[in-house]
Motif scaffolding. Structure first.
Motif, short mmCIF file in Angstrom:
data_model
loop_
_atom_site.label_atom_id
_atom_site.label_comp_id
_atom_site.label_asym_id
_atom_site.label_seq_id
_atom_site.Cartn_x
_atom_site.Cartn_y
_atom_site.Cartn_z
N TYR B 33 -2.82 25.27 -56.85
CA TYR B 33 -3.55 26.29 -56.62
C TYR B 33 -3.18 27.62 -56.33
O TYR B 33 -2.13 27.67 -55.84
CB TYR B 33 -4.62 25.65 -55.69
N TYR B 35 -4.65 30.95 -54.13
CA TYR B 35 -5.63 31.70 -53.55
C TYR B 35 -5.22 33.09 -53.25
O TYR B 35 -4.17 33.53 -53.26
CB TYR B 35 -5.80 31.04 -52.04
N TYR B 48 -7.19 27.12 -60.53
CA TYR B 48 -6.38 25.78 -59.93
C TYR B 48 -6.03 24.76 -61.34
O TYR B 48 -6.79 25.03 -62.40
CB TYR B 48 -7.08 25.02 -58.87
N GLN B 50 -5.00 20.82 -62.42
CA GLN B 50 -4.85 19.29 -61.91
C GLN B 50 -4.00 18.35 -62.69
O GLN B 50 -3.71 17.37 -62.44
CB GLN B 50 -6.24 18.66 -61.80
N LEU B 90 -1.45 33.42 -52.13
CA LEU B 90 -0.83 32.08 -51.87
C LEU B 90 -1.07 31.07 -52.80
O LEU B 90 -2.31 30.64 -53.21
CB LEU B 90 -1.63 31.60 -50.47
N ARG B 94 -1.04 19.60 -53.98
CA ARG B 94 -1.15 18.29 -53.52
C ARG B 94 -1.01 17.31 -54.70
O ARG B 94 -1.15 17.70 -55.79
CB ARG B 94 -2.61 18.35 -52.62
N GLN B 104 -2.75 19.13 -48.65
CA GLN B 104 -2.51 20.46 -49.47
C GLN B 104 -1.57 21.11 -48.90
O GLN B 104 -1.64 21.61 -47.36
CB GLN B 104 -3.52 21.30 -49.87
N PHE B 106 1.23 24.64 -48.51
CA PHE B 106 1.07 26.10 -49.10
C PHE B 106 2.56 26.54 -49.13
O PHE B 106 3.52 26.26 -48.28
CB PHE B 106 0.40 26.86 -47.96
#
Lengths: 111, 115
Positions: B33, B35, B48, B50, B90, B94, B104, B106
């Motif tokens: 991800y 942010y 994001y 997956q 950031l 996960r 999750q 960071f």
């Protein structure tokens, strides 16, 4: 959709005071709930988590209980220290959704 | 030592230039991800992923692009189309398998300043 509401800051406390930061949520399904802490200039660190109703997460003297009936996950600490000064984020995800955050609460603890 | 690394820690860019922020993880996580954090604000999801070779837009994807060619890497490009790119970025990851115990993690963040 999922959302998190946490109390606005900043919060200023004297050392050894009791801390509560309120967090409520809206979510579909059965979310997992988290508190993260961010120190100045750093990334987020996981503080504690709870994955089902009535679970209590705890770490470094901080606690939060997953309350499904009130959709809340309030953060508490009995006696704060100057080193606890940081920004605290409440967050959740359900299933495989991205983590959703509250806006953060800045805590300042003065000696 | 396992974790997420982001580089560089500080990045300066002239207006009109594209810039790429690096994010690498050795946690064997499927999901990654990006942010954005602005002063006094919460975190907003940009993109994001997956799974390798697949990614989705988050809430504020305009002016950004990503790629996911390897499981451990998820670089973010801030393009000249992003109107206000100065922010703290950031990266997170996960397992992404939907387990309730999933957590999750960071990276340390990259602070981007447009001059």
């Amino acid at each position: 959709g999922n959302s998190v509401t946490q109390m606005e800051g900043p919060v200023t406390l004297s050392e050894e005071a009791f801390l509560t930061i309120n967090c409520t949520y809206t979510a579909t399904g059965y979310p997992s709930l988290f508190w993260y802490v961010q120190y100045p200039g750093e990334g987020l660190q996981l503080l504690l988590k709870a994955t089902k109703a009535d679970d209590k997460g705890s770490n470094k003297g901080f606690e939060a209980t997953y309350r499904k009936e009130t959709t809340s996950f309030h953060l508490e600490k009995g006696s704060v220290q100057v080193s606890d000064s940081a920004v605290y984020f409440c967050a959740l995800y359900s299933g495989n959704t991205p983590l959703v955050f509250g806006k953060g609460t800045r805590l300042s603890v003065i000696a | 030592d396992g974790g997420i690394t982001q580089s560089p820690k500080y990045l300066f860019r002239k207006e009109g230039q594209n810039v790429t922020l690096s994010c690498e993880q050795n946690l064997n996580h499927d999901a990654m991800y990006w942010y954005r954090q602005d002063p006094g604000q919460g975190l907003r999801l940009i993109y994001y992923s997956q799974i390798v070779n697949d990614f989705q837009k988050g809430d504020i994807a305009e002016g950004y692009s990503v790629s996911r060619e390897k499981k451990e890497s998820f670089p973010l490009t801030v393009t000249s189309a992003q109107k206000n790119p100065t922010a703290f970025y950031l990266c997170a990851s996960r397992t992404g398998q939907g387990a309730s115990t999933d957590t999750q993690y960071f990276g340390p963040g990259t602070r981007l300043t447009v001059l």
